[in-house]
Design an enzyme around this catalytic site. Structure first.
Site, short mmCIF file in Angstrom:
data_model
loop_
_atom_site.label_atom_id
_atom_site.label_comp_id
_atom_site.label_asym_id
_atom_site.label_seq_id
_atom_site.Cartn_x
_atom_site.Cartn_y
_atom_site.Cartn_z
N HIS A 133 0.83 -1.22 0.00
CA HIS A 133 0.00 0.00 0.00
C HIS A 133 0.86 1.27 0.00
CE1 HIS A 133 -3.53 -2.43 1.02
NE2 HIS A 133 -2.91 -2.91 2.09
O1 RIB Z 1 -5.39 0.18 4.40
C1 RIB Z 1 -3.99 0.17 4.25
C2 RIB Z 1 -3.36 1.20 5.12
O2 RIB Z 1 -3.63 0.90 6.48
C3 RIB Z 1 -1.82 1.22 5.01
O3 RIB Z 1 -1.35 2.53 5.26
C4 RIB Z 1 -1.39 0.31 6.12
O4 RIB Z 1 -0.09 0.63 6.63
C5 RIB Z 1 -2.42 0.61 7.16
O5 RIB Z 1 -2.01 1.77 7.86
#
Ligand code: RIB
Ligand code: CA
Length: 320
Positions: free
Chosen positions: A248
Site C-alpha cells: 500500500h
Molecule cells: O489500508 C492500508 C493502510 O492501512 C496502510 O497505510 C497500512 O499501513 C495501514 O495503515
C-alpha cells in the site's frame, strides 16, 4: 518542481504509522536521490504511537539514516477511540523481523508543531506531505494553523477506495476509518491532493517472484522487506485470496518518483463521517455524477511490473 544540483525534486515529510508497508515506503524514499526527507512524523494507527514512533526510528537505522528527524504526533484520532491493526501487522507493527531497539532519539518537538513550523519556514509550495496512516496529525496541524493549507505543495496520501470498497468495514479503508473527521478536514483544506487508494494498492501485490527479488538483494534491507511482506500477506491472502501482500504505502513514494506508471482522474472526494454503515467511506465521484468540484487526483491503476522493477532497483541500493 525541477530537480537542481542543489535541491532534490521532492522535499517531503512522511507522516506514518509503521506498519511493514510504511517501512518499505520510508526505505524507498531514503533510497531515492530525487527525494529529500525533511522529517518523519508518527501517528497512532496500525499500532499505538509508542510503537509507531519506535518503528520509524528502527527503519531509519536499518537504512543507515540516523540523521532523519523523527517526531511523535497524535496518539489517538481527533474525536474517536483509536482502532489498531495488530491482526494485520502483528503486536509490534513490524512483525516478521526483530530489529534492535532504536538508538536514535525522538525529536523533542511534537509532530504537529514540526509540520506547522516546516510549512511556514520553507518556501510556499515547496514541501510535499506524504501521509500513509490515519490523517490525525495533518488535520491537527491544519486546525491549529489554517494558514499552512496554502503553503502545502501537495498531499500524496495512501487511503480510501472506490471500486475496491473497504478493507476494514464494507465501506471504509483503514487509514480513513481510524479518523474520518481528520480525513474530512484534509480533503476540504484546498491543498492539491493525490489519493493512492486500495484500487491501486491491491494491484501492487508482492507475488512470490517479487518477494524472491527482495530476498535476492542479499542485503539486510532486502531480507527485512522479504520478512515483512512474508508476514503481513496473511491478512490479504485470507481475505481476498491474494497471491501476496499489497504494498500500500510505497505506492505514494513510487508515484512521486514515476507518476507515469499510474493513472487516475481529477474528481471530487468527500469523506462520510456520519453514515450508519458507511462512516470512513471515501465517496469518490469517479463518474462525475455530481457537480461537486474536483478536489483530488484519485488514482485507479498502476503498471505493477514496472512498479516493482523500479522499487526493487532502488531498494537494492540501501546497504549494498
Ligand atoms: O489500508 C492500508 C493502510 O492501512 C496502510 O497505510 C497500512 O499501513 C495501514 O495503515
Ligand atoms: Ca500505513
Amino acid at each position: 518542481m525541477e530537480e537542481t544540483a542543489e535541491r532534490p525534486a521532492h522535499r517531503i515529510v512522511i507522516d506514518t504509522d509503521p506498519g511493514q508497508d510504511d517501512a518499505v515506503a520510508i526505505l524507498l524514499a531514503l533510497a531515492s536521490p530525487e527525494i529529500e526527507v525533511l522529517g518523519i512524523t508518527t501517528v497512532a494507527g496500525n499500532v499505538p504511537l509508542a510503537l509507531t514512533s519506535a518503528n520509524a526510528r528502527k527503519v531509519c537505522e536499518l537504512a543507515g539514516r540516523r540523521d532523519i528527524p523523527v517526531f511523535a504526533g497524535c496518539d489517538r484520532p481527533l474525536a474517536r477511540d483509536l482502532v489498531t491493526a495488530e491482526h494485520v501487522h502483528g503486536r509490534t507493527g513490524l512483525d516478521g523481523t526483530d530489529l534492535p531497539a532504536p538508538a536514535m532519539p525522538l525529536q523533542p518537538a511534537h509532530a504537529v508543531d514540526f509540520l506547522i513550523k516546516t510549512l511556514r519556514a520553507e518556501p510556499a509550495g515547496s514541501v510535499t506531505l506524504v501521509p500513509i496512516g490515519p490523517l490525525t496529525n495533518i488535520a491537527a496541524a491544519l486546525a491549529r494553523a489554517p494558514d499552512i493549507a496554502t503553503r502545502i505543495g501537495r498531499i500524496v496520501l495512501m487511503g480510501g477506495a472506490y471500486f475496491q470498497v473497504g478493507n476494514v468495514t464494507p465501506a471504509a479503508e483503514f487509514n480513513i476509518h481510524v479518523d474520518p473527521e481528520a480525513a474530512a478536514a484534509v480533503f476540504a483544506c484546498g491543498a492539491p491532493i493525490t489519493v493512492v487508494p486500495l484500487d491501486v494498492t491491491h494491484k501492487a501485490l508482492v507475488t512470490p517472484p517479487r518477494l524472491e527479488s527482495f530476498r535476492a538483494m542479499g542485503t539486510p534491507v532486502g531480507a527485512a522487506i522479504a520478512a515483512w511482506t512474508g508476514f503481513f500477506e496473511r491478512f490479504d491472502k485470507a481475505k481476498y485470496g491474494a497471491p501476496g501482500a499489497p504494498l500500500h504505502d510505497p505506492c505514494t513514494i513510487a508515484w512521486l518518483l514515476a507518476p507515469e506508471l499510474f493513472s487516475g482522474r481529477e474528481i471530487n472526494v468527500e469523506i462520510e463521517t456520519e453514515g450508519r454503515f458507511t462512516t470512513g467511506m471515501t465517496v469518490a465521484d469517479w463518474w462525475r455524477v455530481t457537480d461537486r468540484p474536483a478536489n483530488a487526483l484519485f488514482l485507479g491503476d498502476v503498471d505493477a511490473d514496472a512498479l516493482f522493477t523500479m522499487m526493487t532497483a532502488r531498494l537494492a541500493t540501501l546497504g549494498a
